[in-house]
Design an enzyme around this catalytic site. Structure first.
Site, mmCIF file in Angstrom:
data_model
loop_
_atom_site.group_PDB
_atom_site.id
_atom_site.type_symbol
_atom_site.label_atom_id
_atom_site.label_comp_id
_atom_site.label_asym_id
_atom_site.label_seq_id
_atom_site.Cartn_x
_atom_site.Cartn_y
_atom_site.Cartn_z
ATOM 1 N N LYS A 1 36.025 89.275 47.587
ATOM 2 C CA LYS A 1 36.975 89.818 46.613
ATOM 3 C C LYS A 1 37.368 88.650 45.704
ATOM 4 C CE LYS A 1 40.697 90.290 45.256
ATOM 5 N NZ LYS A 1 41.064 89.794 43.889
ATOM 6 N N PHE B 1 41.350 82.205 40.760
ATOM 7 C CA PHE B 1 40.674 82.192 39.459
ATOM 8 C C PHE B 1 40.077 80.831 39.119
ATOM 9 C CE2 PHE B 1 44.728 80.378 38.081
ATOM 10 C CZ PHE B 1 44.313 79.424 37.165
ATOM 11 N N SER C 1 47.244 80.817 45.988
ATOM 12 C CA SER C 1 48.575 80.198 45.984
ATOM 13 C C SER C 1 49.232 80.318 47.366
ATOM 14 C CB SER C 1 49.446 80.875 44.925
ATOM 15 O OG SER C 1 49.571 82.241 45.240
ATOM 16 N N GLU D 1 40.509 88.700 39.906
ATOM 17 C CA GLU D 1 40.300 89.701 38.843
ATOM 18 C C GLU D 1 40.370 89.079 37.453
ATOM 19 O OE1 GLU D 1 42.770 89.201 40.841
ATOM 20 O OE2 GLU D 1 44.670 90.087 40.193
ATOM 21 N N CYS E 1 43.246 72.778 42.468
ATOM 22 C CA CYS E 1 44.124 72.571 43.625
ATOM 23 C C CYS E 1 44.148 71.107 44.028
ATOM 24 C CB CYS E 1 43.673 73.423 44.791
ATOM 25 S SG CYS E 1 42.059 72.941 45.368
ATOM 26 N N GLU F 1 54.628 74.003 42.371
ATOM 27 C CA GLU F 1 53.294 73.803 41.798
ATOM 28 C C GLU F 1 53.279 74.416 40.391
ATOM 29 O OE1 GLU F 1 50.014 76.197 43.339
ATOM 30 O OE2 GLU F 1 48.702 74.447 43.259
HETATM 31 P P1 NAD Z 1 46.661 83.772 43.594
HETATM 32 O O1 NAD Z 1 47.291 83.479 44.901
HETATM 33 O O2 NAD Z 1 47.470 84.428 42.546
HETATM 34 O O3 NAD Z 1 45.384 84.722 43.803
HETATM 35 C C1 NAD Z 1 44.400 84.441 44.784
HETATM 36 C C2 NAD Z 1 43.764 85.748 45.243
HETATM 37 O O4 NAD Z 1 44.768 86.565 45.845
HETATM 38 C C3 NAD Z 1 43.150 86.558 44.094
HETATM 39 O O5 NAD Z 1 41.924 87.100 44.523
HETATM 40 C C4 NAD Z 1 44.196 87.637 43.838
HETATM 41 O O6 NAD Z 1 43.624 88.854 43.368
HETATM 42 C C5 NAD Z 1 44.829 87.841 45.202
HETATM 43 N N1 NAD Z 1 46.235 88.243 45.117
HETATM 44 C C6 NAD Z 1 47.127 87.913 44.136
HETATM 45 N N2 NAD Z 1 48.333 88.454 44.413
HETATM 46 C C7 NAD Z 1 48.208 89.124 45.574
HETATM 47 C C8 NAD Z 1 49.123 89.877 46.382
HETATM 48 N N3 NAD Z 1 50.402 90.052 46.029
HETATM 49 N N4 NAD Z 1 48.664 90.411 47.527
HETATM 50 C C9 NAD Z 1 47.391 90.259 47.910
HETATM 51 N N5 NAD Z 1 46.482 89.553 47.180
HETATM 52 C C10 NAD Z 1 46.875 88.985 46.031
HETATM 53 O O7 NAD Z 1 46.048 82.402 43.060
HETATM 54 P P2 NAD Z 1 45.418 82.093 41.637
HETATM 55 O O8 NAD Z 1 46.486 82.043 40.621
HETATM 56 O O9 NAD Z 1 44.233 82.952 41.397
HETATM 57 O O10 NAD Z 1 44.838 80.620 41.904
HETATM 58 C C11 NAD Z 1 45.615 79.456 41.778
HETATM 59 C C12 NAD Z 1 46.189 79.028 43.112
HETATM 60 O O11 NAD Z 1 45.141 78.807 44.042
HETATM 61 C C13 NAD Z 1 46.943 77.712 43.025
HETATM 62 O O12 NAD Z 1 48.101 77.831 43.805
HETATM 63 C C14 NAD Z 1 45.980 76.703 43.636
HETATM 64 O O13 NAD Z 1 46.587 75.564 44.202
HETATM 65 C C15 NAD Z 1 45.337 77.540 44.683
HETATM 66 N N6 NAD Z 1 44.070 76.976 45.100
HETATM 67 C C16 NAD Z 1 44.040 76.343 46.305
HETATM 68 C C17 NAD Z 1 42.868 75.756 46.741
HETATM 69 C C18 NAD Z 1 42.799 75.036 48.052
HETATM 70 O O14 NAD Z 1 41.729 74.676 48.454
HETATM 71 N N7 NAD Z 1 43.896 74.813 48.739
HETATM 72 C C19 NAD Z 1 41.703 75.834 45.941
HETATM 73 C C20 NAD Z 1 41.784 76.497 44.729
HETATM 74 C C21 NAD Z 1 42.977 77.071 44.318
#
Ligand code: NAD
Length: 502
Positions: free
Chosen positions: A177, A153, A230, A180, A285, A387
């Site tokens: 994808k 997000f 994450s 959401e 991040c 985190e």
């Molecule tokens: P998230 O992991 O909750 O979601 C990321 C994606 O995975 C979304 O599209 C979501 O719909 C999907 N998703 C969520 N739960 C899932 C599941 N159980 N099974 C399959 N798919 C699933 O992350 P977030 O809260 O949207 O974003 C924040 C996180 O992203 C933080 O941990 C941040 O550090 C990380 N991030 C990392 C970088 C990097 O470059 N390393 C960059 C941006 C964000």
């Protein structure tokens, strides 16, 4: 739920998908708490439609000359620039970040598009003449096929643009994808790609949650998956997709440390730290979430400066002028971050500034939380290990450079890190020894430019490739080497020994 919420639909085969969505989830304006959109949640059938469209488009797109593909990206670049204000307003309305921050992420995304516009240069193969008599060797980089992108997000424009411009330029077709929580931007980018002349089916968007992701990870026609999110989900995506035979780059979470040496320019370090820790409400991040002052004097001075700067932090809706920090993305996330303030206090850290005490009259419905500062944090605490992904900065007091370096290197995550110092030797030693993928020297958020590659170490990245730049080209292409022989004599001889080209 309000009745004015707009429907946010999939974008498949060059148009918005008009099939009735079975399930939808609410999208909020985090500054008001109101529901502004209802996003479709893809079923496996929706994912199948998107992958089929992409697979059909691949036949032609992969054979389209790279400079023609680049011309479409040039046009796309100009269209995004033309629409930047409108797109930034959409980001702010769904994510909450300040408008100039939203505009900044669009510009950082566009830099990847600009890199991808130079793809003919990146895809040039290698050729060796006369590797044996009348024998030449040639190496090619060819596209993989249909590839998928799954994004978080916190950067609804930039992170998708880390992925698809390079993938498309290399000749792949794409199924995106997005998160959401703020899904509209990906659809807007899809429309602009179509306006730029991208053939239908080359770039598709499916919205959704785990169901959509699992359908992508299991689909036989998806060759590779780029994931950013994450760490637990990154690890799951990496394990599942590699078990299904796909190439995967899965970028995960972070706990970025900033070391402040006694010789650092304190004013510069504090100014850098404030933006890096509290900008975008800490939902980056590459946000600095741990500061490591070296020596008690440095720590005391730093603490005093941060407390004063926190008093001046301008918090409010991202649409308002001068706002430096907007709301958090959802109520659930705001409550989770606020919960860590209790956790840290119970663990024995000193909560020097409590962001829950920041009042914003007139904005009670929004998901606001002021900036917080913990001091005397120790490595065993959950607030240090986990985190938090919010505007909470932890200060860990180190007594020496060696101790600070060890703390960074012992942490589970290794995304980015920074050191502030006036001493070249210290900076050089840090750069050589620190275990993190991206390092800043007197630079707080060392996000690489688009023509370099972005990625962390340790449990901040699963897979072998960083994202965009040269690593992106390698990730989205397969290497092929041909050995060709055009003899002009009639000699025919079976050779049973290993060919040595002698
Ligand atoms: P998230 O992991 O909750 O979601 C990321 C994606 O995975 C979304 O599209 C979501 O719909 C999907 N998703 C969520 N739960 C899932 C599941 N159980 N099974 C399959 N798919 C699933 O992350 P977030 O809260 O949207 O974003 C924040 C996180 O992203 C933080 O941990 C941040 O550090 C990380 N991030 C990392 C970088 C990097 O470059 N390393 C960059 C941006 C964000």
């Amino acid at each position: 739920m309000t009745t004015t919420a707009t429907h946010i639909d999939h974008y498949i085969d060059g148009r918005l998908d008009d099939r009735a969505a079975q399930d939808r989830s609410e999208v909020y304006n985090p500054a008001t708490g109101q529901v502004t959109g209802l996003v479709a949640l893809a079923t496996a059938t929706d994912v199948e439609a998107a992958v089929r469209a992409a697979a059909e488009a691949f036949e032609t797109w992969s054979l389209t000359p790279p400079h023609i593909r680049a011309r479409i990206l040039f046009r796309f670049r100009d269209l995004v620039e033309r629409e930047a204000d409108r797109l930034a307003a959409i980001i702010t309305s769904e994510h909450g970040k300040a408008l100039d921050d939203a505009k900044g992420e669009i510009i950082r995304g566009l830099e990847v598009v600009e890199f991808a516009c130079g793809i003919p240069q990146q895809l040039k193969g290698e050729f060796s003449e006369n590797v044996a008599r009348a024998v030449d060797a040639v190496s090619l980089r060819q596209p993989l096929g249909v590839v998928a992108g799954i994004s978080p997000f916190n950067f609804p424009a930039m992170v998708p643009m880390w992925m698809f411009p390079v993938a498309l330029a290399c000749g792949n077709t794409f199924v995106m994808k997005p998160s959401e929580k703020d899904p509209t931007l990906s659809v807007e980018l899809a429309k602009l790609l179509t306006e730029a002349g991208l053939p239908k089916g080359v770039f598709n968007v499916v919205h959704g949650d785990k169901t959509a992701v699992d359908a992508l990870l299991a689909h036989d026609d998806i060759e590779a998956v780029s994931f950013v999110g994450s760490t637990p989900i990154a690890e799951y995506v990496h394990q599942t997709a590699t078990a299904n035979g796909k190439r995967v780059q899965a970028l995960g979470g972070a706990k970025n440390h900033m070391v402040v040496m006694p010789d650092a320019d304190l004013d510069q370090a504090v100014a850098a730290l404030m933006g890096a820790a509290y900008g975008s409400a800490g939902e980056r991040c590459m946000a600095i979430s741990v500061v490591l002052p070296v020596g008690e004097d440095t720590a005391n001075a730093l603490r005093e400066h941060i407390v004063a700067a926190l008093g001046d932090l301008k918090i409010g809706p991202g649409t308002e002028d001068e706002v430096q920090m907007g709301p958090l993305v959802t109520k659930a996330h705001r409550d989770k971050v606020a919960g860590y303030l209790d956790v840290g206090t119970e663990e024995g850290a000193e909560l020097v500034v409590d962001g829950r005490q920041t009042a914003l009259p007139g904005h009670e419905g929004g998901y606001f939380l002021g900036g917080s500062l913990f001091d005397h944090v120790t490595p065993d605490m959950r607030i240090y290990r986990e985190e938090i992904f919010g505007p909470v900065l932890s200060m860990v007091r180190a007594q020496s450079f060696t101790e600070a370096l060890k703390l960074v290197n012992d942490h589970e995550f290794g995304n980015g890190t920074a050191i502030f110092t006036a001493d070249g030797h210290t900076a050089r030693t840090y750069l050589a020894k620190v275990k993190a993928g991206m390092v800043g020297v007197n630079v707080p958020i060392p996000v690489p430019m688009a023509f370099h590659s972005f990625g962390g170490w340790k449990r901040s990245l699963f897979g072998d490739h960083h994202i965009h730049g040269p690593e992106g080209v390698r990730f989205y292409t397969r290497y092929k080497t041909a050995t060709t022989r055009w003899p002009n004599d009639s000699q025919v001889r079976a050779d049973f020994a290993m060919p040595t080209h002698s």
